[in-house]
Design a protein around this motif. Sequence first.
Motif, PDB file in Angstrom:
ATOM      1  N   THR A 145      78.120  28.401  83.577  1.00  0.00           N
ATOM      2  CA  THR A 145      78.752  27.086  83.603  1.00  0.00           C
ATOM      3  C   THR A 145      78.836  26.524  82.194  1.00  0.00           C
ATOM      4  O   THR A 145      78.138  26.978  81.287  1.00  0.00           O
ATOM      5  N   ILE A 146      79.683  25.533  82.014  1.00  0.00           N
ATOM      6  CA  ILE A 146      79.736  24.789  80.762  1.00  0.00           C
ATOM      7  C   ILE A 146      79.556  23.309  81.071  1.00  0.00           C
ATOM      8  O   ILE A 146      79.935  22.829  82.143  1.00  0.00           O
ATOM      9  N   GLN A 147      78.956  22.605  80.137  1.00  0.00           N
ATOM     10  CA  GLN A 147      78.704  21.176  80.281  1.00  0.00           C
ATOM     11  C   GLN A 147      79.675  20.415  79.367  1.00  0.00           C
ATOM     12  O   GLN A 147      79.472  20.337  78.160  1.00  0.00           O
ATOM     13  N   PRO A 148      80.761  19.861  79.911  1.00  0.00           N
ATOM     14  CA  PRO A 148      81.736  19.162  79.062  1.00  0.00           C
ATOM     15  C   PRO A 148      81.144  17.997  78.282  1.00  0.00           C
ATOM     16  O   PRO A 148      81.636  17.667  77.202  1.00  0.00           O
ATOM     17  N   ALA A 149      80.094  17.371  78.810  1.00  0.00           N
ATOM     18  CA  ALA A 149      79.502  16.220  78.112  1.00  0.00           C
ATOM     19  C   ALA A 149      78.996  16.610  76.736  1.00  0.00           C
ATOM     20  O   ALA A 149      79.090  15.825  75.781  1.00  0.00           O
ATOM     21  N   GLU A 150      78.450  17.814  76.593  1.00  0.00           N
ATOM     22  CA  GLU A 150      77.968  18.269  75.289  1.00  0.00           C
ATOM     23  C   GLU A 150      79.123  18.452  74.313  1.00  0.00           C
ATOM     24  O   GLU A 150      79.018  18.123  73.126  1.00  0.00           O
ATOM     25  N   ILE A 151      80.227  18.984  74.815  1.00  0.00           N
ATOM     26  CA  ILE A 151      81.396  19.223  73.954  1.00  0.00           C
ATOM     27  C   ILE A 151      82.009  17.905  73.505  1.00  0.00           C
ATOM     28  O   ILE A 151      82.434  17.753  72.347  1.00  0.00           O
ATOM     29  N   VAL A 152      82.029  16.932  74.414  1.00  0.00           N
ATOM     30  CA  VAL A 152      82.636  15.638  74.098  1.00  0.00           C
ATOM     31  C   VAL A 152      81.927  14.972  72.930  1.00  0.00           C
ATOM     32  O   VAL A 152      82.567  14.377  72.046  1.00  0.00           O
ATOM     33  N   LYS A 153      80.604  15.063  72.896  1.00  0.00           N
ATOM     34  CA  LYS A 153      79.861  14.388  71.833  1.00  0.00           C
ATOM     35  C   LYS A 153      80.271  14.878  70.454  1.00  0.00           C
ATOM     36  O   LYS A 153      80.466  14.081  69.529  1.00  0.00           O
ATOM     37  N   LEU A 154      80.431  16.187  70.303  1.00  0.00           N
ATOM     38  CA  LEU A 154      80.847  16.717  69.006  1.00  0.00           C
ATOM     39  C   LEU A 154      82.300  16.380  68.710  1.00  0.00           C
ATOM     40  O   LEU A 154      82.649  16.046  67.570  1.00  0.00           O
ATOM     41  N   SER A 155      83.166  16.454  69.716  1.00  0.00           N
ATOM     42  CA  SER A 155      84.583  16.157  69.473  1.00  0.00           C
ATOM     43  C   SER A 155      84.778  14.710  69.055  1.00  0.00           C
ATOM     44  O   SER A 155      85.604  14.404  68.189  1.00  0.00           O
ATOM     45  N   VAL A 156      84.008  13.805  69.638  1.00  0.00           N
ATOM     46  CA  VAL A 156      84.129  12.389  69.267  1.00  0.00           C
ATOM     47  C   VAL A 156      83.590  12.159  67.854  1.00  0.00           C
ATOM     48  O   VAL A 156      84.141  11.354  67.092  1.00  0.00           O
ATOM     49  N   VAL A 157      82.526  12.859  67.476  1.00  0.00           N
ATOM     50  CA  VAL A 157      82.015  12.742  66.105  1.00  0.00           C
ATOM     51  C   VAL A 157      83.087  13.170  65.105  1.00  0.00           C
ATOM     52  O   VAL A 157      83.321  12.489  64.096  1.00  0.00           O
ATOM     53  N   CYS A 158      83.752  14.292  65.364  1.00  0.00           N
ATOM     54  CA  CYS A 158      84.818  14.749  64.463  1.00  0.00           C
ATOM     55  C   CYS A 158      85.964  13.752  64.411  1.00  0.00           C
ATOM     56  O   CYS A 158      86.518  13.463  63.337  1.00  0.00           O
ATOM     57  N   LEU A 159      86.323  13.199  65.567  1.00  0.00           N
ATOM     58  CA  LEU A 159      87.417  12.236  65.619  1.00  0.00           C
ATOM     59  C   LEU A 159      87.045  10.941  64.905  1.00  0.00           C
ATOM     60  O   LEU A 159      87.863  10.371  64.162  1.00  0.00           O
ATOM     61  N   LEU A 160      85.816  10.465  65.091  1.00  0.00           N
ATOM     62  CA  LEU A 160      85.391   9.245  64.407  1.00  0.00           C
ATOM     63  C   LEU A 160      85.336   9.455  62.892  1.00  0.00           C
ATOM     64  O   LEU A 160      85.670   8.550  62.118  1.00  0.00           O
ATOM     65  N   ALA A 161      84.898  10.644  62.461  1.00  0.00           N
ATOM     66  CA  ALA A 161      84.887  10.933  61.029  1.00  0.00           C
ATOM     67  C   ALA A 161      86.294  10.863  60.464  1.00  0.00           C
ATOM     68  O   ALA A 161      86.516  10.325  59.365  1.00  0.00           O
TER      69      ALA A 161
END
Length: 474
Positions: A145-161
């Motif tokens: 399985t994959i946990q999308p919540a973990e992926i979202v945290k990194l993607s939002v950090v990149c987007l906020l940067a």
Amino acid sequence: MAEPLYDSLEIRETVDGATFTAGDTKTSGNAAPKSPKPMAKVRRPDPYLWGIYLMLLVISVVELFSASSTEIVGEDVYGPLTRHCIFLVMGLVIVLWLQRTPYVIICRLSWVFAALSLGLVLLSSFMGVEINGAQRAISLGGGMTIQPAEIVKLSVVCLLAYILGRNQRPGGVSNQGVITAAIVVVVFGACLFRNGLTNMILLMGVSVTMMIIGGIPIRKMVYVLMAYAIGAGAVYLVKSASPAGSSEFEKVKQEQFLASAGTHATASVNIGASGKASEKIDRTETRLKRMKNFFHGVHPDDPITDDNRQVMLAKFAQANGGVIGQGPGNSRESARLPLAFSDYIYSIIVEDTGFVGGVLVLVLFLLMLARAGRIAFKCSRALPAFLILGCAVMIVFQALVHMAIVTGLFPVSGQPLPFISKGGTSVLVMSAALGLMLSVSRFASFTSDGKAIKAELNALPEDMQASNFSAAEK
């Protein structure tokens, strides 16, 4: 002195008030600029970040093996460790790949990355599976399985940067940047609510830290926090008004729910046409019960129940560790503590290595944050400074939340310890975050190197060239 990264380019740039000409050929003001060339390596990746990462991997291998006694099936003693090491190796490959990839390429794709991760979260809400009555996951087949919540945290950090970096001004981040960043966090936080309240709080905490780093005035920060509170309240009201027992929780198996200590919730079991039991779980009551148990506290004469089993056994493990611990592999509570290999692995670390080992793990994460801050302070551009600090804050905040939950400072919630807990998605995402940090340490220009600054400006699009004013004011 770093060598020039590019051949002759017909571009004239202004760096913090001083004008530079890249290359030997000058152009007229009407000449169309050439497309920027990819950034090249200017230095080796930061050895301190590499050292911290490798030490965490060693701790992960030793302590995961010690904490996985409940996962051993038959005679396959090394099965859990082997599966975990496969993900650690995959994470190492990701780190090696990303440290060779210029960070600007990742930032250019930040919106795409964020949209894909948001799509995964929404997909998990309709087609996902339930694990331990808590986090949503997407099944890949074969038990993976994959946990999308973990992926979202990194993607939002990149987007906020990207957002904060392109809107950086001498007085801080512009109003447009603050508003855009706040909207992004509210939208993604609302989507993460189903995956766990702690994930939403972590995301908001990381974003607030990044904004503070960007020099946002207190008045604007108050507005941002108000927007977060209003958004969280609206999501909570909508969720509370939805019918109990909605389809998102109907796939949980009875034995999974009952075996999940500390994640108790009101449930009703229905037998469908297939003859299988399904759960209807109201997570709102789960959160309220966790908060009630947290404020009630733990007392030595309390009986062990399903509501306090994880908390009590985690306390036993830490008390058994003492100052120097029982030694790796000698954990007593790993055979009884639910999720000892993931959500509560820090308690096993303390039991094995004692107070000394627990402090060492804490110091390693704090050193990672300190080193990232040092590199960010030296960056000449705002974008790489935001990116490396955002990734570091995300990793360290999650580690601190995990430790706070295990030691009883925070209410019970499922958060893995970065790089150490079992969990393929978490290991891969945190490895990607570290790879981005190493990419910044390798490709970002420092204020002491004028040639590297000119080359970086040629590689960065115009909207990513904002200066790092903290570095400029040294």
